[in-house]
Design a protein around this motif. Structure first.
Motif, mmCIF file in Angstrom:
data_model
loop_
_atom_site.group_PDB
_atom_site.id
_atom_site.type_symbol
_atom_site.label_atom_id
_atom_site.label_comp_id
_atom_site.label_asym_id
_atom_site.label_seq_id
_atom_site.Cartn_x
_atom_site.Cartn_y
_atom_site.Cartn_z
ATOM 1 N N LEU A 86 29.193 47.786 34.119
ATOM 2 C CA LEU A 86 30.272 46.844 33.814
ATOM 3 C C LEU A 86 31.577 47.579 33.578
ATOM 4 O O LEU A 86 31.610 48.662 32.995
ATOM 5 C CB LEU A 86 29.933 46.021 32.567
ATOM 6 C CG LEU A 86 28.698 45.122 32.613
ATOM 7 C CD1 LEU A 86 28.597 44.317 31.321
ATOM 8 C CD2 LEU A 86 28.729 44.186 33.819
ATOM 9 N N LEU A 87 32.661 46.963 34.045
ATOM 10 C CA LEU A 87 34.010 47.389 33.701
ATOM 11 C C LEU A 87 34.610 46.267 32.856
ATOM 12 O O LEU A 87 34.826 45.164 33.349
ATOM 13 C CB LEU A 87 34.847 47.635 34.951
ATOM 14 C CG LEU A 87 36.187 48.366 34.790
ATOM 15 C CD1 LEU A 87 36.681 48.891 36.132
ATOM 16 C CD2 LEU A 87 37.276 47.485 34.182
ATOM 17 N N LEU A 88 34.846 46.542 31.586
ATOM 18 C CA LEU A 88 35.388 45.536 30.671
ATOM 19 C C LEU A 88 36.908 45.585 30.667
ATOM 20 O O LEU A 88 37.519 46.603 30.994
ATOM 21 C CB LEU A 88 34.858 45.774 29.251
ATOM 22 C CG LEU A 88 33.342 45.894 29.077
ATOM 23 C CD1 LEU A 88 32.997 45.994 27.589
ATOM 24 C CD2 LEU A 88 32.615 44.725 29.716
ATOM 25 N N THR A 120 23.322 47.943 27.763
ATOM 26 C CA THR A 120 24.148 47.465 28.861
ATOM 27 C C THR A 120 24.979 48.640 29.348
ATOM 28 O O THR A 120 25.596 49.348 28.551
ATOM 29 C CB THR A 120 25.079 46.325 28.404
ATOM 30 O OG1 THR A 120 24.284 45.204 28.018
ATOM 31 C CG2 THR A 120 25.991 45.899 29.543
ATOM 32 N N LYS A 121 25.006 48.845 30.650
ATOM 33 C CA LYS A 121 25.676 50.018 31.220
ATOM 34 C C LYS A 121 27.179 49.776 31.350
ATOM 35 O O LYS A 121 27.682 49.436 32.425
ATOM 36 C CB LYS A 121 25.066 50.367 32.577
ATOM 37 C CG LYS A 121 23.609 50.801 32.491
ATOM 38 C CD LYS A 121 23.065 51.176 33.852
ATOM 39 C CE LYS A 121 21.624 51.668 33.773
ATOM 40 N NZ LYS A 121 21.081 52.018 35.096
ATOM 41 N N ILE A 122 27.881 49.941 30.247
ATOM 42 C CA ILE A 122 29.334 49.805 30.251
ATOM 43 C C ILE A 122 29.917 51.129 30.702
ATOM 44 O O ILE A 122 29.762 52.151 30.034
ATOM 45 C CB ILE A 122 29.855 49.415 28.861
ATOM 46 C CG1 ILE A 122 29.220 48.087 28.416
ATOM 47 C CG2 ILE A 122 31.377 49.312 28.860
ATOM 48 C CD1 ILE A 122 29.475 47.746 26.960
ATOM 49 N N ALA A 123 30.580 51.122 31.860
ATOM 50 C CA ALA A 123 31.075 52.373 32.437
ATOM 51 C C ALA A 123 32.528 52.643 32.082
ATOM 52 O O ALA A 123 32.936 53.805 31.979
ATOM 53 C CB ALA A 123 30.927 52.341 33.953
ATOM 54 N N ALA A 124 33.323 51.587 31.909
ATOM 55 C CA ALA A 124 34.758 51.795 31.692
ATOM 56 C C ALA A 124 35.371 50.576 31.014
ATOM 57 O O ALA A 124 34.805 49.474 31.033
ATOM 58 C CB ALA A 124 35.464 52.073 33.017
ATOM 59 N N ILE A 125 36.541 50.804 30.420
ATOM 60 C CA ILE A 125 37.324 49.739 29.799
ATOM 61 C C ILE A 125 38.746 49.822 30.336
ATOM 62 O O ILE A 125 39.361 50.898 30.307
ATOM 63 C CB ILE A 125 37.340 49.867 28.266
ATOM 64 C CG1 ILE A 125 35.926 49.726 27.692
ATOM 65 C CG2 ILE A 125 38.271 48.830 27.641
ATOM 66 C CD1 ILE A 125 35.838 50.046 26.203
ATOM 67 N N SER A 126 39.244 48.704 30.842
ATOM 68 C CA SER A 126 40.649 48.618 31.236
ATOM 69 C C SER A 126 41.419 47.989 30.084
ATOM 70 O O SER A 126 41.168 46.830 29.717
ATOM 71 C CB SER A 126 40.815 47.775 32.505
ATOM 72 O OG SER A 126 42.185 47.604 32.814
ATOM 73 N N VAL A 127 42.353 48.751 29.519
ATOM 74 C CA VAL A 127 43.175 48.232 28.424
ATOM 75 C C VAL A 127 44.370 47.530 29.062
ATOM 76 O O VAL A 127 45.347 48.153 29.471
ATOM 77 C CB VAL A 127 43.634 49.370 27.493
ATOM 78 C CG1 VAL A 127 44.454 48.808 26.335
ATOM 79 C CG2 VAL A 127 42.429 50.133 26.963
ATOM 80 N N GLY A 128 44.261 46.221 29.184
ATOM 81 C CA GLY A 128 45.286 45.440 29.873
ATOM 82 C C GLY A 128 45.027 45.345 31.356
ATOM 83 O O GLY A 128 44.265 46.135 31.934
#
Length: 392
Positions: A86-88, A120-128
């Motif tokens: 996931l990319l959050l 849960t395979k959280i790979a990255a977070i986009s801030v905005g």
């Protein structure tokens, strides 16, 4: 006779082994294929699809990753113990409080990441998301917010989730052609982009960007329709006279324009992830005649074929590691453009497209022929063996 059989058997087995090895493993490293699940699209449904139904649809399509443009904890929970990464996304409205205090970043992580990661395979977070276009008044908060989210993750002992932000190509790059002349636009370069590129290099993170050949095609009337649709015609190319590079499709040209812009800014080796790309299958604007399901299918099929080829782009031979198709589902109501690869009832719009991240589909492409030849050789080997046994 037995000696002749043994020699032939060895030759057949050797060739069979080579073919089966080539079939079982990709010829080259391929791009991971994902899709974006848009909260604004889901909001057009009287009853949005349940998180479990979304997770099931992603799995059935064979998608390896899902980008959430609004990070609903219920959706994140639905991917527990799945193989989907996931990319959050953190909403733009949260940038000021995140920039002001790391504890606010910690609070967001405790709600959206800590209960689920790493199950849960959280790979990255986009801030905005596309801050420079949608909320330019928040641009001053962007880098401090990103830094606080990164530091909060480290405080939690989480080092495998990358942190970045998402830009739109048309809002940050001066020109798509020639790619060698591309630069980042002056206004955000010094205050936002250059410091961000330094942060991405220091943290081994990626530059996120939305790439829409459809939008460039509509802006540039001289571009023939086959160029953005990956159609191989004799004159469907553009030459960059500075580098001598010939471009066969608009997607590569736009990606290389971003790479050139990063090089001018002093950071040409930062990984690039395409967070949105697609082609609309319909539009309520009668002037958008090219927004139709035939062209949309051609674009997605051509894009996936190109990404799986392993050829990369002229300026980045290893290619783009991750591409998200926009978007997973169509709007429930007919308004504006529809980009979904699923109809509102969650059935496939394009029946012949395989979205899995394999370079050779078992029932498509060269992989099918390798499998067929392998099966033929097994059959020939068995026949030859039976004949030899009867003669002994």
């Amino acid at each position: 006779m037995a000696s002749h059989f043994s020699l032939s058997a060895v030759s057949l087995l050797t060739l069979l082994s080579l073919l089966l090895t080539a079939t079982a493993s990709p010829d080259t490293a391929s791009t991971v294929i994902g899709a974006t699940y848009s909260a604004s699209t889901a909001a057009t449904y009287p009853t949005p699809p349940t998180p479990e139904r979304v997770a099931s649809a992603v799995s059935s399509l064979g998608l390896s990753s899902l980008r959430l443009d609004v990070s609903d904890p219920g959706l994140v929970r639905a991917f527990l113990y799945s193989n989907t990464t996931l990319l959050l996304t953190i909403p733009n409205a949260l940038l000021p409080p995140l920039a002001a205090n790391r504890s606010n970043a910690m609070r967001w992580l405790y709600a959206h990441v800590v209960p689920f990661f790493p199950r849960t395979k959280i790979a990255a977070i986009s801030v905005g998301n596309d801050v420079l276009e949608s909320t330019p008044e928040f641009s001053q908060f962007l880098l401090p917010a990103i830094q606080n989210v990164h530091l909060a993750l480290l405080d939690l002992g989480i080092r495998k989730i990358a942190v970045s932000t998402t830009f739109s190509f048309v809002n940050v790059v001066t020109t798509p052609f020639p790619p060698s002349a591309a630069q980042f636009q002056d206004a955000p370069l010094e205050t936002v982009i250059r410091p961000l590129l330094q942060f991405l290099r220091d943290t081994n993170s990626s530059f996120f960007i939305n790439v829409y050949p459809y939008n460039i095609y509509r802006l540039r009337s001289e571009i023939p329709i086959g160029f953005p649709l990956f159609q191989e015609h004799p004159f469907s190319f553009r030459d960059d006279m500075t580098t001598g590079v010939r471009y066969r499709n608009l997607f590569d040209m736009m990606v290389d324009a971003v790479i050139s812009a990063m090089a001018v800014a002093g950071h040409e080796n930062i990984p690039l992830i395409v967070t949105e790309t697609g082609w609309p299958s319909s539009s309520t604007d009668p002037r958008e005649v090219d927004a139709n399901p035939v062209y949309a299918e051609l674009y997605i099929k051509g894009l996936l074929g190109h990404l799986r080829s392993g050829r990369g782009t002229p300026l980045r031979k290893e290619g783009v590691p991750l591409v998200y198709i926009y978007e997973l589902i169509d709007k429930q109501v007919r308004q504006g453009r529809n980009w979904g690869i699923l109809f509102p009832n969650m059935t496939k719009k394009y029946k012949s497209i395989d979205y899995s991240s394999e370079s050779d589909s078992v029932l498509g492409g060269f992989g099918f022929w390798k499998m067929l030849v392998g099966q033929f050789l097994v059959f020939a080997f068995l026949l030859r063996g039976n004949a030899a046994i009867s003669l002994l």
